[in-house]
Design a protein around this motif. Sequence first.
Motif, PDB file in Angstrom:
ATOM      1  N   GLY A   1    -106.110  39.094   4.002  1.00  0.00           N
ATOM      2  CA  GLY A   1    -105.937  37.706   4.492  1.00  0.00           C
ATOM      3  C   GLY A   1    -105.745  37.671   5.854  1.00  0.00           C
ATOM      4  O   GLY A   1    -106.272  36.801   6.370  1.00  0.00           O
ATOM      5  N   LEU A   2    -104.755  38.502   6.286  1.00  0.00           N
ATOM      6  CA  LEU A   2    -104.412  38.608   7.727  1.00  0.00           C
ATOM      7  C   LEU A   2    -105.863  39.031   8.599  1.00  0.00           C
ATOM      8  O   LEU A   2    -106.199  38.191   9.674  1.00  0.00           O
ATOM      9  CB  LEU A   2    -103.419  39.589   8.029  1.00  0.00           C
ATOM     10  N   VAL A   3    -106.461  39.894   8.017  1.00  0.00           N
ATOM     11  CA  VAL A   3    -107.725  40.460   8.736  1.00  0.00           C
ATOM     12  C   VAL A   3    -108.782  39.398   8.670  1.00  0.00           C
ATOM     13  O   VAL A   3    -109.474  38.952   9.739  1.00  0.00           O
ATOM     14  CB  VAL A   3    -108.099  41.928   8.157  1.00  0.00           C
ATOM     15  N   ILE A   4    -108.988  38.671   7.663  1.00  0.00           N
ATOM     16  CA  ILE A   4    -109.833  37.523   7.681  1.00  0.00           C
ATOM     17  C   ILE A   4    -109.395  36.528   8.758  1.00  0.00           C
ATOM     18  O   ILE A   4    -110.208  36.039   9.411  1.00  0.00           O
ATOM     19  CB  ILE A   4    -109.871  36.887   6.396  1.00  0.00           C
ATOM     20  N   GLU A   5    -108.188  35.930   8.804  1.00  0.00           N
ATOM     21  CA  GLU A   5    -107.595  35.092   9.722  1.00  0.00           C
ATOM     22  C   GLU A   5    -107.998  35.443  11.288  1.00  0.00           C
ATOM     23  O   GLU A   5    -108.606  34.724  11.994  1.00  0.00           O
ATOM     24  CB  GLU A   5    -106.454  34.685   9.515  1.00  0.00           C
ATOM     25  N   ILE A   6    -107.826  36.758  11.275  1.00  0.00           N
ATOM     26  CA  ILE A   6    -108.140  37.220  12.720  1.00  0.00           C
ATOM     27  C   ILE A   6    -109.772  37.170  12.983  1.00  0.00           C
ATOM     28  O   ILE A   6    -110.031  36.865  14.034  1.00  0.00           O
ATOM     29  CB  ILE A   6    -107.716  38.793  12.986  1.00  0.00           C
ATOM     30  N   CYS A   7    -110.540  37.716  12.147  1.00  0.00           N
ATOM     31  CA  CYS A   7    -111.957  37.733  12.353  1.00  0.00           C
ATOM     32  C   CYS A   7    -112.374  36.129  12.541  1.00  0.00           C
ATOM     33  O   CYS A   7    -113.185  35.651  13.465  1.00  0.00           O
ATOM     34  CB  CYS A   7    -112.439  38.183  10.964  1.00  0.00           C
ATOM     35  N   ARG A   8    -111.691  35.255  11.638  1.00  0.00           N
ATOM     36  CA  ARG A   8    -112.277  33.793  11.845  1.00  0.00           C
ATOM     37  C   ARG A   8    -111.680  33.173  13.167  1.00  0.00           C
ATOM     38  O   ARG A   8    -112.434  32.597  13.911  1.00  0.00           O
ATOM     39  CB  ARG A   8    -111.776  33.054  10.564  1.00  0.00           C
ATOM     40  N   LEU A   9    -110.751  33.506  13.489  1.00  0.00           N
ATOM     41  CA  LEU A   9    -110.097  33.121  14.810  1.00  0.00           C
ATOM     42  C   LEU A   9    -110.767  33.399  15.924  1.00  0.00           C
ATOM     43  O   LEU A   9    -111.161  32.647  17.070  1.00  0.00           O
ATOM     44  CB  LEU A   9    -108.588  33.473  15.150  1.00  0.00           C
ATOM     45  N   LEU A  10    -111.426  34.774  15.960  1.00  0.00           N
ATOM     46  CA  LEU A  10    -112.304  35.308  17.012  1.00  0.00           C
ATOM     47  C   LEU A  10    -113.567  34.933  16.722  1.00  0.00           C
ATOM     48  O   LEU A  10    -114.763  35.670  17.297  1.00  0.00           O
ATOM     49  CB  LEU A  10    -111.929  36.869  17.128  1.00  0.00           C
ATOM     50  N   GLU A  11    -114.043  34.248  15.585  1.00  0.00           N
ATOM     51  CA  GLU A  11    -115.365  33.831  15.327  1.00  0.00           C
ATOM     52  C   GLU A  11    -116.623  34.878  15.489  1.00  0.00           C
ATOM     53  O   GLU A  11    -117.765  34.686  15.680  1.00  0.00           O
ATOM     54  CB  GLU A  11    -115.901  32.630  16.547  1.00  0.00           C
TER      55      GLU A  11
END
Length: 943
Positions: A363-373
């Motif tokens: 979940g943390l990795v997904i949030e990082i990836c989505r934040l960095l688009e």
Amino acid sequence: MAQFHARLKTILGRAGYSQQQLANALDLHSTLLSNKLRGVRKGRLTNLDIKNIIKTLAQWEAIFSQKEALDLLADLGLASAFFSREEWANPPLVRLERLPIPLEVAPPLPPESPEPAIASPEPGFELAPVVEPATAPATAYLVPTTLPGPAFITRLIGREDLVAELDGVLHRKEARLVSLVGPGGVGKTRLALEVARRYAVRPTFKDGVFYVELDKLNSYEQVMSAIAAALAIPTRLDNMPPFELLRGFLPERETLLVLDNFEHVTGAASQLEELLAIAPRACFLVTSRVNLGIYGELEFTVPPLPLPEITPDNRLAHPPSSPHSYTLVQDWTVLAQNPSVTLFIERARSIDHRLRLTPQNIGLVIEICRLLEGLPLALELAAARTRLLGLDDLLAHLQRSYLEVLQYGQVKLRQQRHRSLQASLDWSYHLLSPDEQKLFCRLAFFIDGFDIETVWAIVPPRGLGLNLDLYEGLENLLGKSLLTAQDEDVSVPNRPGSESGSSPRRYRMLQPIREYAFERLKDWHEEFLLNDTSGESNSAGIPETSEWTLRREYCRFWVEWVKREIKTLEQSGDKASYNRLHREYPNIREVLELALRQKQVETALELVAELAFYWNWRAQFNEWVRYLDPALALDFPATDNPALLKLRAVSLFWSGFLAIAQMDMAKVKNCTRESLQIARRLNDTTWIARNLNCLGFVETSTGNYAQGLAYLYESLELRRKGGDPIAIANGLGNLGVGLINNGDDPIALAVLEEAFDLFKAASYELGLATLLSKEISYIAIHRDDLELAVRYLDEGIRLAHKINNAETLHYAHTMFGVVYLKQGFFQKARQSLRDGLEVANRIGDNFGILHNLAVYPALFLRMDQAGEEGAGPGRVKAARLLGMLDYLLSSTGIVLPPMFTGLLETARTGISAAPGIEAKELTFGYKRLPTLKETIDFVLQNV
């Protein structure tokens, strides 16, 4: 064996893979693979090893042709018949470029035939069969090339489809100038070299594949010299200009030229166009942040990597321990294979090999990836920070500032301008003219993009003050990859924006680019302040900061825009207005949060007073809590200004209305009475009627029927005088609720049917969905006309989905639960009630939750009596839940409608008659009284 080993190392190095990665793919220890390849320590390659090695190379696209596979086989004294016809005809070998003559293949081995091994005289190893040697070993086709060596030691991730498409275009020579265009750090160079590397071992461009690096050039006049140098054209004694040398050299050459980083030398585009005209067999693959604008150019926009999609099948839950912590509640394997996630994890593991992707941290990795688009450069730079920061801290730091975190770390990048996100964006920014820079910075106001209508929000009353047209400027920023354009997928049903009134194209900045644009605002801060200041002060007399002044007119645009759309939505239920509000809501919310931070009470109240209707339509009760009360808590000036007083009255009304969902009946009364007092002072009959309506609802819901019905009738009378059919229908609907609470179903039905007809005539779908899902279906169920109730509820659910209204949806599920309970379909009842409870809990509608929970004691008891819960447990659960509900009802003062009260009493009677139920079960057996959350948890755990 030595020749095979040497060739294999060359192929792996050229493709950017290591022998360790090959060992992992073959599921062998790296030392064992090394021994097998060198033939030491009793290590020998089996036939299965050889097949798996060649198939893996084909799968990785490290080899592209059957010739290369045959060369490897020939090094071992093997021929094409080593692989069966089926193996050559299926992936991955079928993807290899075919030879001009058919391969000689052997029939497949019999099913029982064991896989033999290459000759191994040492004990413990299998003996290899005699295999036909290759009669004419082929050699790899190598063309002249200046491509960089194995500079990329990591594999290309998430670009397989784009590589295949580009490969096909160049192979078929559909276009001779192909431009890879995109923002800095999106992976254009990596993609171009991956495609070009294939042609270094193919005869497609027999005169060579050449790489020309342009980023170090100081002038576009040096481009032709750089191309000539890459082609190693002999220097002429007469010092002929490089362009003339190329004119003489290229026309007969069948070659591929990779021109990397063309964006800062676009002045050479005209010469490149001329080269295309005189060299019909040459192809150019160009990477650039801007398009070249050359006739015949085929432009490929290189997008960021795909982002992980959160769906009902792989959704994430937020445990209460940390705001940045997630636990996956369903299958997570699809998310783990997402290219953005894969790139981040692989790069992070190169920093810390202990890092593993798990259900706990994905979940943390997904949030990082989505934040960095999904921007590859940003993902690599963020991954480099995992040496210092844990994933939780990394996410928190990125949410505060991309630019501070994404500086040069342990990641080694080939180009200096990619050593940090700041450096990459500086490169793009300085390619802009001053006017383009100003426009670029202004567009950073939009947090989530804009369309061709809302872009005018950034234009102050005196205009932009630029020497370029707004649309021209947008086109230029699009062409320079600082804006992206995205067409809505209008084929997706029920998707906001897919109906009429949608804007098919939307423009936005990637969030890292937007933060950079905001940082550059300081370059133009004083000029913007002078241009934007209109000389007006806000009517509330609140001092302004420079940040507010800079964005005052932008905020003003959104306030007026929201008013217009809400008015249309409220008057007609226009779905197009709803879609526009939904699409622009992130921008609107950003303005509201700015107004709250800057304590701009007038703007804050204007927005919450309007948005409250939208929040009610979408059943976003949590947004109400987040913004309404903080806006009302701002210092409101002593004033006789009717406009400001009305803003406060409207905001107070909606605050009271929200409190119904929170079951805070005292707050409902306080807010609506104060709002009513202001509305009477202003003689505003619309808001007098609304406040009377709200007071009537809360009084009838707490057992004060006479007073409540008096309020409701007075409200309806005012609405009838106003003549607005939707307002009248809403008044009738609420009167119907009051009559139902009072047990007057026949009168309620007549009132509700009149409301239904008015809503239907106006095509007001929210009103229709509400009546069908709640009041009208309630009366049908209470009368035991279950067949009619089902028809009402089916239509109510259809409309609820159509207009995206969660409140009517969860009530419909609850009503269906009652229908199934009465029909004796207990499992269906349990599922329907659970669906309704989950939706109501998600949106924060506590009042609706209470109605849902009231059905469960009777359901538990009936299931127990039917033997579906075993001996006893159902009665115990029903008794405990009944005790919890008794407390919640008494503490809030809420009196449920007769049908729900009857279900509770039926359960109470059945429990009292059941043996073995002690009195303590009816008080839940706790030393303290339960909360609503504990009651919900109890039901979800036991249902």
